[in-house]
Design a protein around this motif. Structure first.
Motif, PDB file in Angstrom:
ATOM      1  N   SER A  44     136.763  81.857 -19.564  1.00 20.74           N
ATOM      2  CA  SER A  44     135.876  80.852 -18.974  1.00 20.74           C
ATOM      3  C   SER A  44     135.469  81.221 -17.552  1.00 20.74           C
ATOM      4  O   SER A  44     134.309  81.087 -17.167  1.00 20.74           O
ATOM      5  N   PHE A  45     136.434  81.684 -16.751  1.00 25.10           N
ATOM      6  CA  PHE A  45     136.130  82.083 -15.373  1.00 25.10           C
ATOM      7  C   PHE A  45     135.097  83.216 -15.351  1.00 25.10           C
ATOM      8  O   PHE A  45     134.133  83.184 -14.575  1.00 25.10           O
ATOM      9  N   ILE A  46     135.301  84.210 -16.198  1.00 24.52           N
ATOM     10  CA  ILE A  46     134.373  85.341 -16.239  1.00 24.52           C
ATOM     11  C   ILE A  46     133.016  84.898 -16.788  1.00 24.52           C
ATOM     12  O   ILE A  46     131.960  85.273 -16.273  1.00 24.52           O
ATOM     13  N   GLY A  47     133.047  84.054 -17.831  1.00 24.43           N
ATOM     14  CA  GLY A  47     131.800  83.583 -18.443  1.00 24.43           C
ATOM     15  C   GLY A  47     130.950  82.767 -17.490  1.00 24.43           C
ATOM     16  O   GLY A  47     129.737  82.973 -17.398  1.00 24.43           O
ATOM     17  N   ILE A  48     131.575  81.848 -16.750  1.00 25.03           N
ATOM     18  CA  ILE A  48     130.802  80.992 -15.842  1.00 25.03           C
ATOM     19  C   ILE A  48     130.195  81.820 -14.719  1.00 25.03           C
ATOM     20  O   ILE A  48     129.077  81.576 -14.273  1.00 25.03           O
ATOM     21  N   GLY A  49     130.945  82.841 -14.258  1.00 25.52           N
ATOM     22  CA  GLY A  49     130.424  83.711 -13.209  1.00 25.52           C
ATOM     23  C   GLY A  49     129.252  84.538 -13.673  1.00 25.52           C
ATOM     24  O   GLY A  49     128.200  84.595 -13.004  1.00 25.52           O
ATOM     25  N   MET A  50     129.380  85.159 -14.846  1.00 24.69           N
ATOM     26  CA  MET A  50     128.325  86.037 -15.353  1.00 24.69           C
ATOM     27  C   MET A  50     127.081  85.266 -15.739  1.00 24.69           C
ATOM     28  O   MET A  50     125.963  85.663 -15.433  1.00 24.69           O
ATOM     29  N   PHE A  51     127.260  84.126 -16.409  1.00 23.75           N
ATOM     30  CA  PHE A  51     126.095  83.376 -16.866  1.00 23.75           C
ATOM     31  C   PHE A  51     125.365  82.686 -15.715  1.00 23.75           C
ATOM     32  O   PHE A  51     124.162  82.454 -15.794  1.00 23.75           O
ATOM     33  N   THR A  52     126.077  82.350 -14.656  1.00 25.10           N
ATOM     34  CA  THR A  52     125.417  81.782 -13.480  1.00 25.10           C
ATOM     35  C   THR A  52     124.447  82.799 -12.887  1.00 25.10           C
ATOM     36  O   THR A  52     123.342  82.450 -12.447  1.00 25.10           O
TER      37      THR A  52
END
Length: 237
Positions: free
Chosen positions: A76-84
């Motif tokens: 989730s941490f990586i996903g929210i960073g990349m998708f932002t």
């Protein structure tokens, strides 16, 4: 008047989600455009879903399967960073189409499940569910299909799914606050919806035990299928 209506609607959708495990968030995000401006849609929906899912997880804490949380949280941490970052660069209008197709295949195709099983895990579920929630708003079906395969007990599926969806929405809220969204501007609506969400979670916890395991699985599969088809159709309308 809007506050009362939204409070009642949130109670209804939270109750459904608490009994079945999914669907309430998607129903709510379809309804909200009639009451809120577009720029407030996903932030307010996210905050409401935090209260709905977190209260559902607290009411059913004995059934939460904590072993899945660390991998999901990291994803989730990586996903929210990349998708932002990605959101500012490309159009993701067809992402819901792929989500819908994945859910349908995962639910009904044994061959697909045999091939995808080696790649399916809670890290990737967290990455895509939390990252895509910035775009789609309600992505709970992504992890619910995985939980449904791993756990046969309906209470474990619902309670654990509630924790994972809480993580998704909490991280999303931090992003919106970073970009300057002011939640206090909608404080009346927020309070009414939180009351409705928590009350719905409590009521659903009492009602869930009335449904036997086999019926629960059938209902969940049918609802997930309907939501997936709705998501696919909306891409082309």
């Amino acid at each position: 008047m809007n506050e009362l209506i939204l409070g009642l609607l949130t109670f209804f959708t939270s109750t459904i989600a608490g009994i079945i495990g999914v669907g309430g968030g998607m129903m709510l995000i379809v309804i909200l455009p009639s009451f809120l401006p577009l720029n407030a849609l996903i932030p307010i929906h996210g905050l409401t879903q935090v209260s709905s899912n977190l209260s559902r997880a607290i009411f059913g804490y004995r059934d939460v399967q904590f072993e899945v949380i660390p991998k999901f949280l990291l994803g989730s941490f990586i996903g929210i960073g990349m998708f932002t970052v990605v959101l500012t660069l490309i159009s993701l209008e067809y992402v819901p189409l792929f989500i819908g197709i994945y859910i349908l295949l995962s639910l009904w195709s044994e061959k697909f499940n045999e091939k995808i099983k080696r790649y399916e895990n809670y890290f990737l579920a967290g990455f895509f569910q939390t990252g895509l929630s910035m775009v789609v708003g309600a992505t709970g079906p992504l992890t619910m299909t995985l939980l449904l395969k791993d756990y046969k007990d309906k209470n474990k599926v619902v309670a654990t799914g509630a924790v994972l969806m809480s993580i998704t929405h909490i991280l999303k809220l931090f992003v919106f606050m970073y970009f300057g969204f002011v939640f206090f501007d909608y404080i009346g609506v927020i309070i009414a919806m939180i009351i409705g969400a928590v009350t719905g979670s409590w009521v659903s916890t009492k009602l869930r035990d009335k449904i036997d395991g086999k019926k629960f699985t059938i209902i969940l599969k049918v609802l997930l299928t309907a939501l997936a088809i709705q998501v696919i159709v909306k891409v082309f309308i």
